[in-house]
Motif scaffolding. Structure first.
Motif, PDB file in Angstrom:
ATOM      1  N   GLU A 192      34.892  97.570  60.173  1.00  0.00           N
ATOM      2  CA  GLU A 192      35.874  96.578  59.727  1.00  0.00           C
ATOM      3  C   GLU A 192      36.545  95.903  60.926  1.00  0.00           C
ATOM      4  O   GLU A 192      36.805  94.695  60.906  1.00  0.00           O
ATOM      5  N   ARG A 196      36.788  91.763  61.769  1.00  0.00           N
ATOM      6  CA  ARG A 196      38.012  90.962  61.825  1.00  0.00           C
ATOM      7  C   ARG A 196      38.509  90.724  63.255  1.00  0.00           C
ATOM      8  O   ARG A 196      39.472  89.999  63.476  1.00  0.00           O
ATOM      9  N   ASP A 243      49.255  88.548  59.805  1.00  0.00           N
ATOM     10  CA  ASP A 243      48.372  87.430  60.155  1.00  0.00           C
ATOM     11  C   ASP A 243      48.914  86.648  61.349  1.00  0.00           C
ATOM     12  O   ASP A 243      48.148  86.261  62.239  1.00  0.00           O
TER      13      ASP A 243
END
Length: 263
Positions: A192, A196, A243
């Motif tokens: 993962e 990302r 984010d």
């Protein structure tokens, strides 16, 4: 389940060692744990005789590696000189050092640069922004790779055989209830992270601490280390904070990589 550590921290056992040097190292480690200690305390902790410990301490004191005080012995400042020398001689130091400070100022949190050494994450630079909180981390601290964001970011970009070697050597022992202690779970998370481009540490090393980290690589894909941002979970996780923080982190890492490529 986690695997047992080898008898030696580096995972390699050998009879080709000098016992007296190992005794000095055990004395140094004992002083590190106790801050200050007397000969008898060190002898009991290391399993050496008082006379032998005294000789080692006298030798170390002669070269400023330990200092004698009215309360016993403590580590000397010679290590600070050696550590500073090693850090400043890292090829990437000139580029990375100022960017870590910039990252801390821009985010207001704690920013760090770490490298992998003998299967551990070693903190090379650490800067605290306006909101930065105190944690167990400090420059020079060695931490399990799988417990911290920077370590997982580096593990994700290592060859699988190296990852397996590190797990076999150091195991997967928990620091908190959130620590990953299962090999397959860790491997899934590393995949993962690759997708990302950054790693997350959600109270896996310290309760209440949240961190993001991204690997730093050269133009030929050589792994140099990882840069991280950490802060209280309630502040780092809220709203769009993850984010936004990830975007800032990846931007800084990209600048570092470009500077390393063309410097």
């Amino acid at each position: 389940m986690s695997k047992k550590k080898s008898a030696h921290g580096g995972g390699k056992s050998s009879d080709n060692v000098i016992k007296s040097v190992e005794t000095s190292i055990s004395i140094i480690e004992s002083l590190k744990q106790r801050n200050t200690a007397r000969v008898g305390e060190i002898a009991e902790a290391t399993g050496s005789s008082k006379g032998n410990v005294s000789k080692h301490l006298n030798t170390l004191a002669k070269h400023n590696f330990v200092t004698k005080t009215e309360n016993g012995y403590e580590l000397g400042l010679r290590y600070l000189d050696l550590g500073g020398f090693v850090r400043e001689n890292l090829p990437e130091s000139r580029v990375i050092k100022p960017k870590v400070l910039e990252l801390a100022i821009e985010t207001g949190e704690v920013a760090q640069f770490s490298v992998e050494n003998n299967g551990k994450a070693v903190i090379i630079y650490r800067e605290s922004g306006q909101q930065g909180v105190s944690t167990r981390t400090r420059v020079g601290r060695h931490l399990p790779l799988y417990q911290v964001a920077s370590g997982k970011a580096m593990l994700a970009h290592m060859p699988q055989e190296r990852v397996d070697e590190i797990i076999e050597t150091h195991g997967l022992e928990p620091a908190t209830e959130n620590t990953i202690t299962d090999r397959e779970t860790l491997l899934e998370e590393l995949e993962e992270i690759r997708q990302r481009n950054y790693a997350i540490n959600d109270a896996e090393s310290t309760k209440g601490l949240y961190a993001l980290a991204a690997p730093i690589r050269t133009s030929n894909n050589r792994l140099i280390g990882a840069c991280s941002i950490s802060g209280p979970s309630h502040r780092m996780r809220g709203g769009d904070n993850i984010d936004q923080t990830a975007e800032i982190l990846l931007s800084f890492v990209n600048e570092i990589e470009l500077n390393l490529t063309y410097s």
